[in-house]
Design a protein around this motif. Sequence first.
Motif, mmCIF file in Angstrom:
data_model
loop_
_atom_site.group_PDB
_atom_site.id
_atom_site.type_symbol
_atom_site.label_atom_id
_atom_site.label_comp_id
_atom_site.label_asym_id
_atom_site.label_seq_id
_atom_site.Cartn_x
_atom_site.Cartn_y
_atom_site.Cartn_z
ATOM 1 N N PRO A 425 36.441 54.392 -17.595
ATOM 2 C CA PRO A 425 36.206 55.522 -18.496
ATOM 3 C C PRO A 425 35.485 55.130 -19.780
ATOM 4 N N LEU A 426 35.832 53.974 -20.359
ATOM 5 C CA LEU A 426 35.146 53.537 -21.571
ATOM 6 C C LEU A 426 33.666 53.275 -21.295
ATOM 7 N N ILE A 427 33.383 52.627 -20.187
ATOM 8 C CA ILE A 427 31.989 52.367 -19.830
ATOM 9 C C ILE A 427 31.239 53.676 -19.617
ATOM 10 N N ASP A 428 31.884 54.648 -18.987
ATOM 11 C CA ASP A 428 31.228 55.939 -18.756
ATOM 12 C C ASP A 428 30.933 56.657 -20.071
ATOM 13 N N ARG A 429 31.879 56.599 -21.028
ATOM 14 C CA ARG A 429 31.629 57.253 -22.326
ATOM 15 C C ARG A 429 30.497 56.553 -23.073
ATOM 16 N N LEU A 430 30.466 55.232 -23.024
ATOM 17 C CA LEU A 430 29.363 54.501 -23.658
ATOM 18 C C LEU A 430 28.028 54.853 -23.011
ATOM 19 N N ARG A 431 28.029 55.024 -21.717
ATOM 20 C CA ARG A 431 26.796 55.415 -21.031
ATOM 21 C C ARG A 431 26.332 56.798 -21.487
ATOM 22 N N GLN A 432 27.274 57.738 -21.608
ATOM 23 C CA GLN A 432 26.911 59.080 -22.074
ATOM 24 C C GLN A 432 26.312 59.032 -23.480
ATOM 25 N N ILE A 433 26.929 58.227 -24.349
ATOM 26 C CA ILE A 433 26.429 58.136 -25.728
ATOM 27 C C ILE A 433 25.067 57.461 -25.758
ATOM 28 N N GLY A 434 24.928 56.366 -25.029
ATOM 29 C CA GLY A 434 23.684 55.612 -25.074
ATOM 30 C C GLY A 434 22.516 56.337 -24.454
ATOM 31 N N VAL A 451 28.880 52.576 -35.314
ATOM 32 C CA VAL A 451 28.886 51.290 -34.621
ATOM 33 C C VAL A 451 28.957 51.494 -33.114
ATOM 34 N N VAL A 452 29.800 52.419 -32.674
ATOM 35 C CA VAL A 452 29.923 52.691 -31.243
ATOM 36 C C VAL A 452 28.606 53.218 -30.692
ATOM 37 N N ARG A 453 27.953 54.088 -31.460
ATOM 38 C CA ARG A 453 26.676 54.632 -30.998
ATOM 39 C C ARG A 453 25.623 53.531 -30.881
ATOM 40 N N ALA A 454 25.594 52.623 -31.853
ATOM 41 C CA ALA A 454 24.609 51.544 -31.801
ATOM 42 C C ALA A 454 24.837 50.639 -30.591
ATOM 43 N N ILE A 455 26.093 50.307 -30.323
ATOM 44 C CA ILE A 455 26.401 49.460 -29.169
ATOM 45 C C ILE A 455 26.012 50.166 -27.869
ATOM 46 N N ALA A 456 26.373 51.455 -27.765
ATOM 47 C CA ALA A 456 26.056 52.207 -26.552
ATOM 48 C C ALA A 456 24.552 52.293 -26.321
ATOM 49 N N GLU A 457 23.799 52.491 -27.388
ATOM 50 C CA GLU A 457 22.344 52.573 -27.240
ATOM 51 C C GLU A 457 21.747 51.230 -26.834
ATOM 52 N N PHE A 460 22.500 51.122 -23.008
ATOM 53 C CA PHE A 460 22.077 52.131 -22.038
ATOM 54 C C PHE A 460 20.798 52.893 -22.408
ATOM 55 N N TRP A 461 20.299 52.790 -23.633
ATOM 56 C CA TRP A 461 19.119 53.574 -23.987
ATOM 57 C C TRP A 461 17.875 52.989 -23.320
ATOM 58 N N ASP A 462 17.145 53.850 -22.596
ATOM 59 C CA ASP A 462 15.945 53.440 -21.875
ATOM 60 C C ASP A 462 14.728 53.931 -22.645
ATOM 61 N N GLU A 463 14.183 53.086 -23.530
ATOM 62 C CA GLU A 463 13.044 53.460 -24.365
ATOM 63 C C GLU A 463 11.784 53.646 -23.522
ATOM 64 N N ARG A 464 11.594 52.837 -22.527
ATOM 65 C CA ARG A 464 10.390 52.957 -21.707
ATOM 66 C C ARG A 464 10.364 54.289 -20.963
ATOM 67 N N GLU A 465 11.483 54.674 -20.367
ATOM 68 C CA GLU A 465 11.551 55.952 -19.669
ATOM 69 C C GLU A 465 11.356 57.115 -20.629
ATOM 70 N N PHE A 466 11.903 57.009 -21.845
ATOM 71 C CA PHE A 466 11.747 58.077 -22.840
ATOM 72 C C PHE A 466 10.282 58.248 -23.228
ATOM 73 N N ARG A 467 9.572 57.152 -23.404
ATOM 74 C CA ARG A 467 8.152 57.254 -23.760
ATOM 75 C C ARG A 467 7.335 57.861 -22.632
ATOM 76 N N ARG A 468 7.663 57.511 -21.398
ATOM 77 C CA ARG A 468 6.950 58.123 -20.277
ATOM 78 C C ARG A 468 7.222 59.619 -20.204
ATOM 79 N N LEU A 502 29.662 44.735 -19.990
ATOM 80 C CA LEU A 502 30.528 45.509 -19.106
ATOM 81 C C LEU A 502 31.554 44.618 -18.417
ATOM 82 N N LEU A 503 31.157 43.407 -18.055
ATOM 83 C CA LEU A 503 32.126 42.474 -17.479
ATOM 84 C C LEU A 503 33.177 42.063 -18.502
ATOM 85 N N VAL A 504 32.763 41.884 -19.758
ATOM 86 C CA VAL A 504 33.724 41.542 -20.810
ATOM 87 C C VAL A 504 34.699 42.692 -21.032
ATOM 88 N N ILE A 505 34.208 43.941 -21.028
ATOM 89 C CA ILE A 505 35.083 45.102 -21.183
ATOM 90 C C ILE A 505 36.103 45.142 -20.049
#
Length: 759
Positions: A425-434, A451-457, A460-468, A502-505
């Motif tokens: 669940p934590l990984i899923d929430r981070l994915r949603q935020i990122g 801080v949580v938003r920065a870590i999630a981004e 999971f944030w895909d800058e290349r896909e966003f630019r396309r 994710l493995l550390v989490i």
Amino acid sequence: MSVDTRTTADAPQHPSEDATDGLAVLARRRPAFRPALAMRRQPFLYLVAALTVGILLDRWLEAPRGLVAPLTLFSAAWSVKSVLVKKTTQAALALFIGLALAGMWLSLQERRGVEATRLRRLFDAGVIRAADPVELTGVLRRPPEPAPGAFFLDLEAESLRAERAPQAASGVVRLFISPADTEAEAEFEQLALDSGVRLRVLVRLERARRYSNPGSPDFNDFLERRGYDLKGTIKSPLLIEPLGEAKTNRLLAWLYRVRIKLMGAIDARFGAPTAGTLKAMLAGNRYFLDAEVSERLRESATFHTLVIAGLHMGILAWALLRVRWDFWRRRRREAEPHSVARTLAAIVVLWAYAVMVGLAPPVVRAATMLTVGVIAPLLFRRAASLNTVSLAAFVMLALQPALVADPAFQLSFAAVAAIVALALPLIDRLRQIGEWRPTARAPHPPTCPVVVRAIAEMLFWDEREFRREIKRSPIRYRLEKSAAARRLNLLRLQPLLRAIVLLVITSAAIQLATLPLMAFYFNRVSPVGILLNVTAGLLTAVLMLGGLVVLMIAPLSAPLAAIIAGVVHAAHALLVRAVVPFEGVTFATFRVAHYEDWHAWIYALYFVPLAGLAVWLDRWRPIDEFFPVERHEATNARRPRLAASLCLAALFVSTVAIIRPAAIAPTGRLTIYFLDVGQGDSALIVFPRGTTMLVDAGGELQPGKVTREETATDEATFNDDGFAVGEAVVSRFLWSQRRTRLDYALATHADADHMAGFS
């Protein structure tokens, strides 16, 4: 961004009223929030909880059978009646009460439903005495289990003769034999023992050694949970007489022979200590483990890699279902879905392997979960992870209620529950935020700390896909995303960082959930395991798959097999020595004392804030669909944060209480504790001001070091799974007194049964 296409005539006279009406419409459109932990979505979570409560109540209260049976029937009738009249609340309540009573009944039947001919009842009744040999007739359940210089025989009893005439007997006894010399070894090999062979043996049977000190484990419970009534030692192969073959399951016999051949092939292709580790990982035989390997892995909290469980079964399932064996085909663009035949074949192989290695609780749990997980997609269903875990626990406890007190069962389910209830669940929430970007359903940024938003981004944030996407879109806009996230994505370093984090989490969640169990049963806490478990899984996969590949290709290409064997040896060395760089770090791994009696409730209370944290993660919605109203914003932002803070604070306090138990204050009196260590002596002296002195520490015969003279004069003992009196008896007593250090240690003389335990 949006574009308003309405004309002036269409505009409302009172914008505030229009906005209010719009929010009301959106509120009506807002989908009903259904937490993943709701009863309808995870029914077996609540069913297994009710069953467990009933089993624990029976073990605590030992209610009479005449009271439990009618209450169970009444509750079942009440549940059926409530369902017929469509009173769902009453039906659910009746069902939970009925399951709790059913758990009490099952536990009671397991405790008292022992046949009069069972070996342990005959022993308790005095028919079998530990000092007198008996003539036991029975059938071997499996081939002799090899150990260093010895063998174990699992004999299913049919009859016995003590001082009287032969009488019927039932139950399983674990027999140990250690051939004293090469002549005895040859005699044992000539017997050609295999599963299904009927034997008559002359042996002394006994219960497991029970130590009367506080903190000492009850090895009788351990043997009974593994299906054994008594144990015994055979002095010589000449005392074993084969009587022919009995009817047996040929498939099981074949699986057992495959396992023995597998261990022989490992010995032929690998040297020590890698061979001992591979036997534990692949065949479930831990008798050949090197002592240094065991200790290193315990220190690094990676000993679970030696216990066949979810990790090992998952690796095999991946090899059976994910690896494409038709790699010679040209079409490789898209992976084909699993065929029904391949899925069913994989399930058969997994369960055959589970039976072959002994159906220990972690193996059964993993096989059950994998079975449900791979069958569900074939039935167009999604296997809910927590519900699958609970289903496996429900089935196992219904069949064997005593497993509720088994450390392996508890550790196995605590670890996997932590993964599905905390880590995922934590990984899923981070994915949603990122991954968030403005959409019609989620126009507002995530509600979470910066801080949580920065870590999630960054993960999971895909800058290349966003630019396309922006290039293809007629609307241009910018999003304020972390600069580090953009750089990591553009440099293609994000997948590696994401995998590590994710493995550390996941590892941290497992460490949190198993902390009280590790402290209570093994008096060890290893925070370094959070990091080392990241690589332990990968190295285990290399060891298992590499070892199997070596065994398969060795007859075809010895040079290639030697190269792969070198990789396996290197992976083994990395796994064992991973803790070495952390040996100088004080809090990397350390031993802790534990609580006894009513103080042990702290271990159960520890899971309360942990469960609260799981509930908070389940209900936490950092991204709101549609426009949130002011009241919903307050509920979504403030209350959950307060609940999470309280859970984390309570969890921190519980953790400190577990790893740093309060020391017992000096009593002002001289106290001497004389410890039960079997053969040998040990005593703890506590002086009036609290100074401590340990006089002797017991000792034991080491496995594989029994001489012929010892066998001739007395029955040798073999210490299963590396049992040591100093660790399991003397140290456990000291830790049960909440003592983590000694001021003085004194050995009265140099006999092993007085000073071997000091090590």
